[in-house]
Design an enzyme around this catalytic site. Structure first.
Site, short mmCIF file in Angstrom:
data_model
loop_
_atom_site.label_atom_id
_atom_site.label_comp_id
_atom_site.label_asym_id
_atom_site.label_seq_id
_atom_site.Cartn_x
_atom_site.Cartn_y
_atom_site.Cartn_z
N LYS B 75 0.82 -1.22 0.00
CA LYS B 75 0.00 0.00 0.00
C LYS B 75 0.85 1.27 0.00
O LYS B 75 0.61 2.18 -0.78
CB LYS B 75 -0.87 -0.02 1.26
CG LYS B 75 -2.30 0.30 1.01
CD LYS B 75 -3.17 -0.10 2.21
CE LYS B 75 -2.44 -0.03 3.51
NZ LYS B 75 -2.82 -1.04 4.47
N ARG B 98 2.07 7.76 7.01
CA ARG B 98 2.37 7.52 8.43
C ARG B 98 3.88 7.40 8.64
O ARG B 98 4.62 6.96 7.76
CB ARG B 98 1.73 6.22 8.88
CG ARG B 98 0.23 6.32 9.02
CD ARG B 98 -0.37 4.97 9.34
NE ARG B 98 -0.28 4.08 8.18
CZ ARG B 98 -0.56 2.80 8.19
NH1 ARG B 98 -0.94 2.22 9.31
NH2 ARG B 98 -0.48 2.08 7.08
N PHE B 305 -4.17 -1.38 7.00
CA PHE B 305 -4.92 -2.61 6.73
C PHE B 305 -5.83 -2.47 5.51
O PHE B 305 -5.57 -1.65 4.63
CB PHE B 305 -5.72 -3.05 7.97
CG PHE B 305 -4.87 -3.29 9.19
CD1 PHE B 305 -3.59 -3.83 9.10
CD2 PHE B 305 -5.35 -2.98 10.46
CE1 PHE B 305 -2.82 -4.07 10.23
CE2 PHE B 305 -4.59 -3.22 11.60
CZ PHE B 305 -3.33 -3.77 11.48
#
Lengths: 559, 559
Positions: B75, B98, B305
């Protein structure tokens, strides 16, 4: 100091000061642009591999003190002010200082980077996370702990005795509840239960190692030698046995670059590393001192507590490892401290009491002798407070004159470098004299002989008593061949003896060694003489309660 | 991905890449010099108060995924590659990602900042301490713990029940032995004994608060609302009651500035904050997303996720608080993941198996439906691996065409932005369409109704079962008036259900809520559906064993 005349706080003075861009400070220090890694506008890390080769070997002026009062006598302030004064006199000077630990900032101190007009800037960032070095050390220390507990959990191939793990976790926090803990609770999936404890990060052996390493390679080698505990067969287990010295060094590699900042008056300062001055040696990193010596003609640096602790270790541990000779030692003292040594209660220190100063001067005299025991000549910095009387000050200055020791009244808190000009001139005159420095003992001497030498020549005591535990420790140290290391005494800073209540110049005392802890990474033997606090607690009203940040991001409540 | 064709590691690729000075990247991003605070040569913090007022409101492209394999589907790599592709197409794009947690880097992962030729740089520093934000959060979290234990020790004026303190300590470390500990042992001077535990820092509520705050003032207000435990009378005790929200905010004020770095291809990226995606909302800071939207036309960001967890929370929590509408959602999937959902064992994922892909495609279908439930249209990024066969890939692409959903094969790992051009074109076409986004539920709805909505519309389940504990929690939440908050589901990422073994598209299942934890600072109710690990452990052979640093300071062993 003239706090009452100028009722600004250190933070207010720091906030009002106009800083020069860190690139300008680097240029002034002779650091080429390619070696400067800026951290914000006013801080930088120095890539020492990119410094030009220098034949310079700047002289080292160590700032130490008489046996301190709990509030401290202003050693960092005098260090900063002296360097500023030297700069004013046209000398190429540089400062090397310890990094403040964040834990105490939240507790009592509120902040620590000099004071008044003799501060290093940016005060607020230096006092909070600075450039992250202490956090990196926390991380490396605790990564090692995690690897140890994981090793136990994954089968314990090294046969480590969980009851004999000496490596503790750390946090840069004043947190008494973490002094004694049990970890690994909760069942078989949650690790192996055992007793453990947390120290404050600056008490970590990683910090001591960090501050005594001469290169990244040396750092890794020292880390690999750290003993983390013992097997069921009582064999020492090292970091090398666990195979994580590379990872720990990787975690430290950016932190290992010295941090450049500036004083209010623009003198360059390297602030790097800050080990405890009791269970470790209490001065900034050797790499910062060496770097400063490469760049400047005079490096002003400090060591923790009084000359019996900080200066002794500076000379017997740091200077020995670093292979340099301290050229002058400034002994900071105050009328308040001398009155306390003369028997005055802490609450009465503001009242004039010339007799008490006379009674307490023996403490100063002993520190002068201690410094001279190393072949170095001291200069007394009588650090002025607004409450000092003319007669009190005059007595001390006349006394020094009689003893044939250089002395100057300083007011760097209130006046910056200008308030340290006389001190600086004394230091300069001393630096003209030949250097007679020698460490106090030979590391090849037996351990007990080395300790006794320190007790007699530095503390003025009669001799040494070892408890049964210490005797056992000594036997183990000798049988492991670890005895050929310098000594790191962990003793109260308030007295030359091991009893904090024996002020002034105690005599006829013995020092009791309760435990001897080998620190093979740092490369010294820690001798504990009493309960040494390695994790402070918070007071009833922590300084944190007064701290805040306004809507524009300005700090409030750092003192 | 083409790892086999190009057998360089991420670290090697990162090391060989030529970075632009961070000032150049800032200029490209439209950030004026006065807002740039450099941290070394290739990282900076952005002082957002010094950004010019901008009417720009960049579109938000969220990168999410199908239910992942344990290795992840790439991702972050697709996020980076898509932004690079958009830059190549002339779009003013920016990344918001992040910050990686250091703990897992030492454990299994070795590193995490995209991969191959779709990485953010400097990879090594981003993966280690970066600019210190996570350390600052650790410090703030543990300062609060120290204040709580000090409060107990100093008389406990607030009547806090030591058995009901919910605030835990944290470290950025994988350290299972710290999951369950007892603190305050050793006698009356060492604090009050009680059970405690350590989470990994990214699981701290401070991290969640940090990532949902719109300003420093908002951050302080949210911190003050954090519930740290309960009194003996079962009243909630907050940070405000302890009076330390100012000090904690002060500890976070520099960390709160977004960090600017660059991709290998020079696209500006803000990397800031990184909360857990189970017990928290799993995306970078709102302040970084908002800053990126102020500067760029298209902001590519990601959430942890699969879409059932990360995207749902992104839309129902972050977008709601931030007041913006996601404009497109990229669903990353891989042939490997689809085969796993089709029933293939982890060890057999490299062998061609078109039937298994067909059997597993239901997982993708459900994620498409989930995204559409929010009124947003997905774009499928089929992230290529060297082991994928032509027929496997073709099946997925044809299937997407039949379903009327945009899809592109991507190879950004091997080719950088060039490997994401088709994906970028699909995204651009989607951004032309009107935005129909709406959160899934109204916060005013009853808690059970909100949870049921998520379970039915996002997971495709039948309904919700509350355990007795969860029922009790719910009553307490309602009686405290805390029920008008969004839901943060803590569920396994491997299945739409709460059973990690139910792969593909499970149906007819119910979700069991075992506990509901109010997080009043973050502003959401965490619903635990199983054992959620908030402190990871280390594997038998931690990645740290392969890490090292050479004599010149170069990192070895980050992957």
């Amino acid at each position: 100091m003239t706090e009452k005349a100028k009722p600004l706080t250190d933070l207010q003075i720091a906030t009002e000061a106009v800083m020069q861009p860190i690139g300008e400070i680097a240029k002034k220090a002779g650091i080429p642009e390619e070696a400067v890694e800026p951290y914000g506008r006013y801080k930088a890390k120095i890539d020492i591999d990119k410094l030009p080769v220098s034949k310079k070997n700047g002289k080292v002026v160590l700032v130490s003190a008489t046996s301190p009062t709990p509030a401290g006598e202003g050693k960092s302030t005098v260090t900063v002010g002296l360097a500023d004064a030297l700069s004013k006199l046209g000398e190429k000077s540089m400062i090397a200082l310890r990094e403040p630990s964040l834990g105490p900032v939240m507790g009592i101190k509120g902040g620590a980077a000099g004071g008044g007009y003799a501060q290093v800037l940016p005060m607020e960032e230096i006092n909070l996370h600075f450039n992250g070095d202490i956090h990196a050390i926390t991380t490396a220390n605790n990564a090692l702990s995690a690897m140890i507990d994981n090793h136990l959990h994954q089968g314990n191939a090294l046969n480590i005795d969980p009851r004999r793990i000496t490596w503790k976790r750390v946090l840069d926090m004043n947190d008494r509840a973490l002094r004694h803990v049990t970890v690994g609770l909760g069942g078989p999936a949650q690790g192996v239960p055992r007793e453990d404890g947390f120290d404050i990060t600056v008490a970590s052996e990683i910090m001591a190692v960090f501050c005594l390493s001469t290169s990244l390679t040396d750092l890794k080698e020292r880390i690999s030698q750290i003993v983390i505990g013992y097997t069921y067969d009582k064999e020492a287990v090292t970091v090398r046995d666990l195979g994580v010295e590379g990872a720990l060094t990787l975690l430290l590699k950016e932190a290992f670059k010295p941090n450049l900042v500036q004083t209010i008056e623009g003198t360059p300062a390297l602030i790097h590393g800050g080990p405890f001055a009791n269970i470790a040696h209490g001065c900034n990193s050797l790499i910062a001192t060496n770097t400063a010596r490469q760049l400047a003609d005079i490096v002003v640096t400090e060591a923790g507590f009084g000359s019996d602790l900080g200066a002794e270790k500076f000379m017997d541990i740091k200077a020995r490892i670093g292979g340099f000779s301290p050229d002058a030692i400034v002994l900071v003292t105050t009328i308040r401290a001398l009155k306390m040594h003369g028997g005055v209660a802490k609450t009465d220190l503001n009242a004039e009491n010339v007799q008490a100063v006379k009674d307490g001067i023996a403490n100063l005299d002993k520190h002068i002798e201690t410094v001279r025991a190393f072949g170095v000549e001291p200069v007394i910095a009588l650090n002025r407070f607004i409450t000092d009387s003319h007669d009190e000050l005059q007595f001390v200055l006349s006394h020094c004159k009689e003893k044939g020791v250089r002395a100057a009244l300083t007011d760097v808190w209130g006046q910056g470098g200008e308030g340290g000009i006389e001190l600086a001139k004394h230091v300069l005159s001393l630096l003209e004299e030949p250097n007679q420095f020698a460490p106090l003992y030979d590391v090849e001497q037996p351990v007990l002989e080395k300790i006794t030498t320190i007790v007699q020549k530095v503390y003025g005591g009669k001799g040494v008593i070892l408890t049964d535990k210490a005797r056992k420790d000594l036997l183990a140290i000798e049988s492991n061949g670890w005895d050929i290391l310098p000594i790191c005494m962990a003793k109260t800073q308030y007295s030359f003896s091991d009893d904090p209540k024996k002020l002034g110049r105690p005599e006829d005392f013995t020092i009791t060694i309760r435990e001897i802890i080998p620190k093979l990474g740092a490369g010294f033997l820690v001798c504990l003489t009493g309960d040494i606090m390695t994790m402070p607690g918070l007071p009833k009203k922590p300084a944190a309660l007064s701290m805040d940040v306004d809507d524009k991001g300005n700090a409030i409540g750092l003192m």
